[in-house]
Design a protein around this motif. Structure first.
Motif, PDB file in Angstrom:
ATOM      1  N   ASN A   1       9.604   8.095  -0.620  1.00 14.33           N
ATOM      2  CA  ASN A   1      10.500   6.980  -0.259  1.00 14.33           C
ATOM      3  C   ASN A   1       9.708   5.726   0.125  1.00 14.33           C
ATOM      4  O   ASN A   1      10.284   4.752   0.592  1.00 14.33           O
ATOM      5  CB  ASN A   1      11.414   7.419   0.903  1.00 14.33           C
ATOM      6  CG  ASN A   1      12.598   6.502   1.107  1.00 14.33           C
ATOM      7  OD1 ASN A   1      13.111   5.905   0.159  1.00 14.33           O
ATOM      8  ND2 ASN A   1      13.030   6.366   2.346  1.00 14.33           N
ATOM      9  N   HIS A   2       8.414   5.727  -0.065  1.00 17.24           N
ATOM     10  CA  HIS A   2       7.488   4.608   0.197  1.00 17.24           C
ATOM     11  C   HIS A   2       7.775   3.845   1.494  1.00 17.24           C
ATOM     12  O   HIS A   2       7.860   2.626   1.506  1.00 17.24           O
ATOM     13  CB  HIS A   2       7.374   3.657  -1.011  1.00 17.24           C
ATOM     14  CG  HIS A   2       8.644   2.981  -1.466  1.00 17.24           C
ATOM     15  ND1 HIS A   2       9.180   1.886  -0.822  1.00 17.24           N
ATOM     16  CD2 HIS A   2       9.464   3.246  -2.518  1.00 17.24           C
ATOM     17  CE1 HIS A   2      10.270   1.505  -1.463  1.00 17.24           C
ATOM     18  NE2 HIS A   2      10.458   2.315  -2.469  1.00 17.24           N
ATOM     19  N   LYS A   3       7.890   4.600   2.596  1.00 19.28           N
ATOM     20  CA  LYS A   3       8.082   3.928   3.882  1.00 19.28           C
ATOM     21  C   LYS A   3       7.243   4.599   4.958  1.00 19.28           C
ATOM     22  O   LYS A   3       7.011   5.812   4.920  1.00 19.28           O
ATOM     23  CB  LYS A   3       9.566   3.991   4.301  1.00 19.28           C
ATOM     24  CG  LYS A   3      10.450   3.114   3.417  1.00 19.28           C
ATOM     25  CD  LYS A   3      11.867   3.055   3.917  1.00 19.28           C
ATOM     26  CE  LYS A   3      12.799   2.486   2.869  1.00 19.28           C
ATOM     27  NZ  LYS A   3      12.572   1.075   2.569  1.00 19.28           N
ATOM     28  N   ILE A   4       6.801   3.769   5.904  1.00 22.25           N
ATOM     29  CA  ILE A   4       6.186   4.334   7.107  1.00 22.25           C
ATOM     30  C   ILE A   4       7.312   4.531   8.114  1.00 22.25           C
ATOM     31  O   ILE A   4       8.362   3.876   7.990  1.00 22.25           O
ATOM     32  CB  ILE A   4       5.061   3.400   7.667  1.00 22.25           C
ATOM     33  CG1 ILE A   4       5.617   2.035   8.113  1.00 22.25           C
ATOM     34  CG2 ILE A   4       3.977   3.218   6.646  1.00 22.25           C
ATOM     35  CD1 ILE A   4       6.032   1.941   9.518  1.00 22.25           C
TER      36      ILE A   4
ATOM     37  N   TRP B   1       8.106  12.699   6.962  1.00 24.14           N
ATOM     38  CA  TRP B   1       8.566  11.305   6.933  1.00 24.14           C
ATOM     39  C   TRP B   1       9.982  11.246   7.460  1.00 24.14           C
ATOM     40  O   TRP B   1      10.631  12.280   7.607  1.00 24.14           O
ATOM     41  CB  TRP B   1       8.441  10.685   5.549  1.00 24.14           C
ATOM     42  CG  TRP B   1       8.869  11.500   4.369  1.00 24.14           C
ATOM     43  CD1 TRP B   1       8.152  12.484   3.751  1.00 24.14           C
ATOM     44  CD2 TRP B   1      10.110  11.398   3.650  1.00 24.14           C
ATOM     45  NE1 TRP B   1       8.862  12.987   2.689  1.00 24.14           N
ATOM     46  CE2 TRP B   1      10.070  12.336   2.602  1.00 24.14           C
ATOM     47  CE3 TRP B   1      11.243  10.602   3.769  1.00 24.14           C
ATOM     48  CZ2 TRP B   1      11.128  12.501   1.687  1.00 24.14           C
ATOM     49  CZ3 TRP B   1      12.284  10.750   2.865  1.00 24.14           C
ATOM     50  CH2 TRP B   1      12.214  11.700   1.836  1.00 24.14           C
ATOM     51  N   GLU B   2      10.446  10.036   7.739  1.00 24.04           N
ATOM     52  CA  GLU B   2      11.662   9.719   8.496  1.00 24.04           C
ATOM     53  C   GLU B   2      11.319   9.851   9.983  1.00 24.04           C
ATOM     54  O   GLU B   2      10.980  10.946  10.479  1.00 24.04           O
ATOM     55  CB  GLU B   2      12.863  10.609   8.151  1.00 24.04           C
ATOM     56  CG  GLU B   2      13.610  10.192   6.908  1.00 24.04           C
ATOM     57  CD  GLU B   2      14.216   8.787   7.003  1.00 24.04           C
ATOM     58  OE1 GLU B   2      14.828   8.442   8.017  1.00 24.04           O
ATOM     59  OE2 GLU B   2      14.035   8.032   6.031  1.00 24.04           O
ATOM     60  N   SER B   3      11.433   8.711  10.681  1.00 24.49           N
ATOM     61  CA  SER B   3      11.017   8.684  12.087  1.00 24.49           C
ATOM     62  C   SER B   3      11.736   9.744  12.926  1.00 24.49           C
ATOM     63  O   SER B   3      11.125  10.393  13.781  1.00 24.49           O
ATOM     64  CB  SER B   3      11.254   7.291  12.667  1.00 24.49           C
ATOM     65  OG  SER B   3      12.603   6.898  12.486  1.00 24.49           O
ATOM     66  N   GLY B   4      13.024   9.947  12.675  1.00 23.31           N
ATOM     67  CA  GLY B   4      13.762  10.945  13.465  1.00 23.31           C
ATOM     68  C   GLY B   4      13.213  12.346  13.255  1.00 23.31           C
ATOM     69  O   GLY B   4      13.070  13.130  14.205  1.00 23.31           O
TER      70      GLY B   4
ATOM     71  N   GLU C   1       0.837  -1.203   0.000  1.00 22.01           N
ATOM     72  CA  GLU C   1       0.000   0.000   0.000  1.00 22.01           C
ATOM     73  C   GLU C   1       0.874   1.256   0.000  1.00 22.01           C
ATOM     74  O   GLU C   1       0.474   2.306  -0.520  1.00 22.01           O
ATOM     75  CB  GLU C   1      -0.899  -0.018   1.262  1.00 22.01           C
ATOM     76  CG  GLU C   1      -2.097   0.876   1.135  1.00 22.01           C
ATOM     77  CD  GLU C   1      -2.991   0.870   2.367  1.00 22.01           C
ATOM     78  OE1 GLU C   1      -2.692   0.183   3.368  1.00 22.01           O
ATOM     79  OE2 GLU C   1      -3.998   1.600   2.308  1.00 22.01           O
ATOM     80  N   GLN C   2       2.080   1.133   0.569  1.00 19.91           N
ATOM     81  CA  GLN C   2       3.011   2.275   0.641  1.00 19.91           C
ATOM     82  C   GLN C   2       3.545   2.684  -0.731  1.00 19.91           C
ATOM     83  O   GLN C   2       4.209   3.708  -0.848  1.00 19.91           O
ATOM     84  CB  GLN C   2       4.161   1.963   1.614  1.00 19.91           C
ATOM     85  CG  GLN C   2       5.218   0.977   1.110  1.00 19.91           C
ATOM     86  CD  GLN C   2       4.800  -0.479   1.254  1.00 19.91           C
ATOM     87  OE1 GLN C   2       3.638  -0.794   1.448  1.00 19.91           O
ATOM     88  NE2 GLN C   2       5.758  -1.386   1.120  1.00 19.91           N
ATOM     89  N   LYS C   3       3.245   1.861  -1.758  1.00 22.43           N
ATOM     90  CA  LYS C   3       3.722   2.195  -3.114  1.00 22.43           C
ATOM     91  C   LYS C   3       2.609   2.757  -3.989  1.00 22.43           C
ATOM     92  O   LYS C   3       2.812   3.034  -5.170  1.00 22.43           O
ATOM     93  CB  LYS C   3       4.381   0.971  -3.754  1.00 22.43           C
ATOM     94  CG  LYS C   3       5.669   0.602  -2.988  1.00 22.43           C
ATOM     95  CD  LYS C   3       6.498  -0.456  -3.653  1.00 22.43           C
ATOM     96  CE  LYS C   3       7.746  -0.709  -2.797  1.00 22.43           C
ATOM     97  NZ  LYS C   3       8.381  -1.982  -3.061  1.00 22.43           N
ATOM     98  N   LEU C   4       1.436   2.941  -3.388  1.00 22.54           N
ATOM     99  CA  LEU C   4       0.328   3.547  -4.152  1.00 22.54           C
ATOM    100  C   LEU C   4       0.563   5.056  -4.283  1.00 22.54           C
ATOM    101  O   LEU C   4       1.182   5.677  -3.412  1.00 22.54           O
ATOM    102  CB  LEU C   4      -1.006   3.273  -3.457  1.00 22.54           C
ATOM    103  CG  LEU C   4      -1.397   1.790  -3.318  1.00 22.54           C
ATOM    104  CD1 LEU C   4      -2.728   1.654  -2.588  1.00 22.54           C
ATOM    105  CD2 LEU C   4      -1.452   1.106  -4.693  1.00 22.54           C
TER     106      LEU C   4
HETATM  107  N1  LIG Z   1      14.717   5.618   7.865  1.00 22.83           N
HETATM  108  C1  LIG Z   1      13.296   5.368   7.889  1.00 22.83           C
HETATM  109  C2  LIG Z   1      13.047   3.890   7.746  1.00 22.83           C
HETATM  110  C3  LIG Z   1      11.575   3.568   7.613  1.00 22.83           C
HETATM  111  C4  LIG Z   1      11.350   2.128   7.211  1.00 22.83           C
HETATM  112  O1  LIG Z   1      12.320   1.386   6.910  1.00 22.83           O
HETATM  113  N2  LIG Z   1      10.093   1.739   7.151  1.00 22.83           N
HETATM  114  C5  LIG Z   1       9.759   0.377   6.726  1.00 22.83           C
HETATM  115  C6  LIG Z   1       8.968  -0.337   7.823  1.00 22.83           C
HETATM  116  S1  LIG Z   1       9.882  -0.361   9.347  1.00 22.83           S
HETATM  117  C7  LIG Z   1       8.854   0.436   5.488  1.00 22.83           C
HETATM  118  O2  LIG Z   1       7.933   1.222   5.457  1.00 22.83           O
HETATM  119  N3  LIG Z   1       9.149  -0.391   4.475  1.00 22.83           N
HETATM  120  C8  LIG Z   1       8.324  -0.487   3.293  1.00 22.83           C
HETATM  121  C9  LIG Z   1       9.099  -0.375   2.018  1.00 22.83           C
HETATM  122  O3  LIG Z   1      10.345  -0.219   2.056  1.00 22.83           O
HETATM  123  O4  LIG Z   1       8.493  -0.467   0.966  1.00 22.83           O
HETATM  124  C10 LIG Z   1      12.691   5.921   9.196  1.00 22.83           C
HETATM  125  O5  LIG Z   1      13.400   5.937  10.200  1.00 22.83           O
HETATM  126  O6  LIG Z   1      11.523   6.356   9.179  1.00 22.83           O
END
Ligand SMILES: N[C@@H](CCC(=O)N[C@@H](CS)C(=O)NCC(=O)O)C(=O)O
Length: 204
Positions: A49-52, A63-66, A37-40
């Motif tokens: 960057n398609h990441k949570i 975005w980016e947890s930090g 779903e993160q790639k929609l």
């Molecule tokens: N550096 C990023 C890393 C985030 C990350 O790696 N998220 C992973 C889950 S823990 C994710 O969403 N992966 C899905 C993907 O790469 O498509 C942060 O700290 O927010």
């Protein structure tokens, strides 16, 4: 309005713990990573960057947890609950937050991915990430050996960034943690915090 786009992963839980520590009202929008779903397109418009995790704060997507934790501290932490108002303490907490994103996070993440890999495993890669993860926990253990309660004098984003990652080998009783008594005691202290327990249960 605050909306957290997240999943059941350590990076997502850093954000939910911080939101809980600050007592903020927020909505949770679970993202199905396995279904990509993160790639929609709608999600990529928030995080290319398609990441949570992603935090939407009144239309601003962060975005980016930090960066999310720093944003929450800057905007909502008038009392210094997760980031001290003292400039030296503040910088030390930020230092530990960066240390996590460049250290424990990627090494443990890659170790887990190498161990979960289907078929023939790459033992050389496993050994490299395992040794580096062990070394990093050792660094944390020596820092905590002076008897401090938290990574910095006050509880901070430095602790929050590390906890959800280290909670995994902690819960699995892995020697990487059990061989390091100061890290073990610190993990038990952080795990006992009600806001941490609530944040770790997101998304439920
Ligand atoms: N550096 C990023 C890393 C985030 C990350 O790696 N998220 C992973 C889950 S823990 C994710 O969403 N992966 C899905 C993907 O790469 O498509 C942060 O700290 O927010």
């Amino acid at each position: 309005m605050l909306t957290l786009y997240t999943a059941e992963t350590p990076n997502g839980r850093k954000a939910s713990i911080a939101l809980e520590e600050l007592g903020l009202d927020y909505e949770v929008r679970p993202i199905q990573l396995a279904e990509e779903e993160q790639k929609l397109d709608w999600f990529l418009a928030k995080n290319p960057n398609h990441k949570i995790p992603v935090l939407d704060d009144d239309g601003q997507a962060i975005w980016e947890s930090g960066a999310i934790l720093l944003h929450l501290a800057e905007k909502y932490d008038g009392d210094g609950r997760i980031l001290s108002k003292d400039s030296a303490q503040r910088m030390e907490a930020i230092q530990y937050a960066f240390f996590q994103t460049g250290g424990v996070g990627p090494n443990l993440g890659r170790l887990g991915a190498a161990l979960r890999k289907e078929g023939e495993k790459n033992q050389e890669m496993i050994d490299i990430f395992d040794a580096e993860f062990r070394r990093l926990v050792g660094v944390l253990d020596s820092i905590l050996s002076d008897g401090r309660e938290y990574l910095t004098r006050d509880y901070s984003i430095g602790d929050i960034m590390h906890y959800p990652w280290l909670a995994i080998p902690f819960q699995m009783n892995m020697p990487h943690i059990t061989d390091h008594p100061n890290v073990l005691a610190w993990l038990e202290r952080i795990a006992a915090r009600p806001a941490v327990q609530r944040g770790m249960a997101v998304p439920s």
